[in-house]
Design an enzyme around this catalytic site. Structure first.
Site, PDB file in Angstrom:
ATOM      1  CB  SER A 186      -0.908   0.002   1.226  1.00  0.00           C
ATOM      2  OG  SER A 186      -1.729   1.154   1.235  1.00  0.00           O
ATOM      3  CG  HIS A 222       0.135  13.022   1.474  1.00  0.00           C
ATOM      4  ND1 HIS A 222      -1.079  13.302   0.889  1.00  0.00           N
ATOM      5  CD2 HIS A 222      -0.065  11.957   2.284  1.00  0.00           C
ATOM      6  CE1 HIS A 222      -1.990  12.445   1.339  1.00  0.00           C
ATOM      7  NE2 HIS A 222      -1.395  11.618   2.178  1.00  0.00           N
ATOM      8  CG  HIS A 276      -4.190   4.907  -3.153  1.00  0.00           C
ATOM      9  ND1 HIS A 276      -5.123   4.264  -3.941  1.00  0.00           N
ATOM     10  CD2 HIS A 276      -3.936   4.081  -2.113  1.00  0.00           C
ATOM     11  CE1 HIS A 276      -5.422   3.101  -3.391  1.00  0.00           C
ATOM     12  NE2 HIS A 276      -4.724   2.958  -2.284  1.00  0.00           N
ATOM     13  CB  THR A 317      -1.145  -4.827  -5.974  1.00  0.00           C
ATOM     14  OG1 THR A 317       0.186  -4.917  -5.452  1.00  0.00           O
ATOM     15  CG2 THR A 317      -1.164  -3.862  -7.138  1.00  0.00           C
ATOM     16  CG  HIS A 335     -19.003  13.757   3.221  1.00  0.00           C
ATOM     17  ND1 HIS A 335     -18.277  12.597   3.240  1.00  0.00           N
ATOM     18  CD2 HIS A 335     -18.119  14.752   3.494  1.00  0.00           C
ATOM     19  CE1 HIS A 335     -17.003  12.870   3.518  1.00  0.00           C
ATOM     20  NE2 HIS A 335     -16.887  14.169   3.672  1.00  0.00           N
ATOM     21  N   GLY A 375      -7.158  -5.756  13.687  1.00  0.00           N
ATOM     22  CA  GLY A 375      -6.142  -5.579  14.713  1.00  0.00           C
ATOM     23  C   GLY A 375      -4.742  -5.306  14.214  1.00  0.00           C
TER      24      GLY A 375
END
Length: 293
Positions: free
Chosen positions: A115, A119, A129, A132, A193, A276
């Protein structure tokens, strides 16, 4: 029912690590090429661990994060391989999404992936971003992934270049695949939103199981390989562009969209926290600074 897939799991997790190493090396080279009055940034690696409810080993990974670089204000390229049993909420979500029977009888899982979220210092350089991943249960396996571009100051030619590289990655796997995955990204990276997308899109896919593991793994590898050619030329083009405080304000406000999306909607963030995993690794995607009004 699926096999234990031990060979396939090992291939996938090894590939994600290899891709991480290639990306980190390229980012270090980019930092070295950029002139600034302070040292080039370097990725710091920290191992992460995960324990089951009974305290037994449940996997982990490596956080690979650079902060305060010449080009990157913050970038993380994390890898993880986790396993264990899914909790009731995760079982329900998986069954609803995939329609997999038998999850309650045997809720074991294994997941591995990479991942990346970057920035940038210069507001003219787009945030990005990419991820895979492979997921396995005794009942099914699948791949997911994609990449999307998140500029605060948009350049049409940059968007076109990024999408062209994503299309090149998809083309060997089907004439219509790019269009399908682009549409999926447009829908997935939408912020209801705010009634807007968080960036200019890319490609996205999840739950991919064509029945041919090798073919689906090859697609996932091609998506990962496409990332550097899609992203690095944009940064080389924009990293020395002059910017002012108004540009920085635009960047910080746009980062607020990124934070809102990842905390409210992102499926990977929810999965990582519910199972977790190390919260610092899960929340690596959040920007170092953002602004809201």
């Amino acid at each position: 029912m699926t096999q234990n897939f031990e060979d396939q799991k090992a291939q996938a997790s090894s590939w994600f690590r290899q891709l991480r190493d290639e990306i980190v090396s390229a980012f270090h080279d980019l930092e070295d090429r950029h002139t600034a009055a302070y040292p080039a940034g370097r990725v710091e690696v920290r191992k992460t661990t995960r324990s089951a409810d009974d305290g037994t080993d449940a996997g982990g990974g490596e956080m690979s994060v650079m902060r305060g670089g010449r080009v990157f204000e913050k970038v993380g390229v994390n890898i993880s391989t986790v396993y264990g049993t899914l909790g009731e909420r995760a079982q329900s979500a998986m069954a609803a999404r995939k329609g997999i029977p038998g999850m309650k009888d045997d809720p074991r899982f294994w997941a591995s992936g990479i991942s990346l979220v970057a920035h940038m210092q210069n507001p003219h350089c787009p945030a990005v971003h990419m991820n895979t991943r492979m997921f396995w249960t005794p009942h099914c396996w699948w791949f997911g992934g994609g990449a999307d571009l998140n500029p605060c100051i948009e350049y049409d030619e940059d968007t076109a270049h990024f999408h062209a590289e994503m299309q090149s990655a998809c083309s060997p796997h089907g004439e219509t695949l790019y269009d399908e995955l682009k549409k999926w990204a447009d829908e997935y990276f939408y912020i209801p939103h705010r009634q807007r997308a968080r960036g200019v899109g890319g490609i996205f896919y999840d739950d991919r199981n064509s029945g041919d593991w090798e073919a689906d793994f090859k697609l996932t590898q091609d998506v990962g390989k496409a990332f550097l050619p899609a992203f690095l030329p944009l940064i080389d083009k924009r990293r020395s562009t002059p910017w002012d405080e108004a540009d920085k304000d635009t960047q910080l406000r746009h980062r607020g969209l990124y934070a809102e999306y990842n905390l409210v909607y992102d499926r990977g963030t929810k999965f990582g926290l519910e199972t977790g995993h190390d919260p610092d690794a899960v929340l690596m995607s959040l920007p170092p600074m953002a602004k809201w009004y």
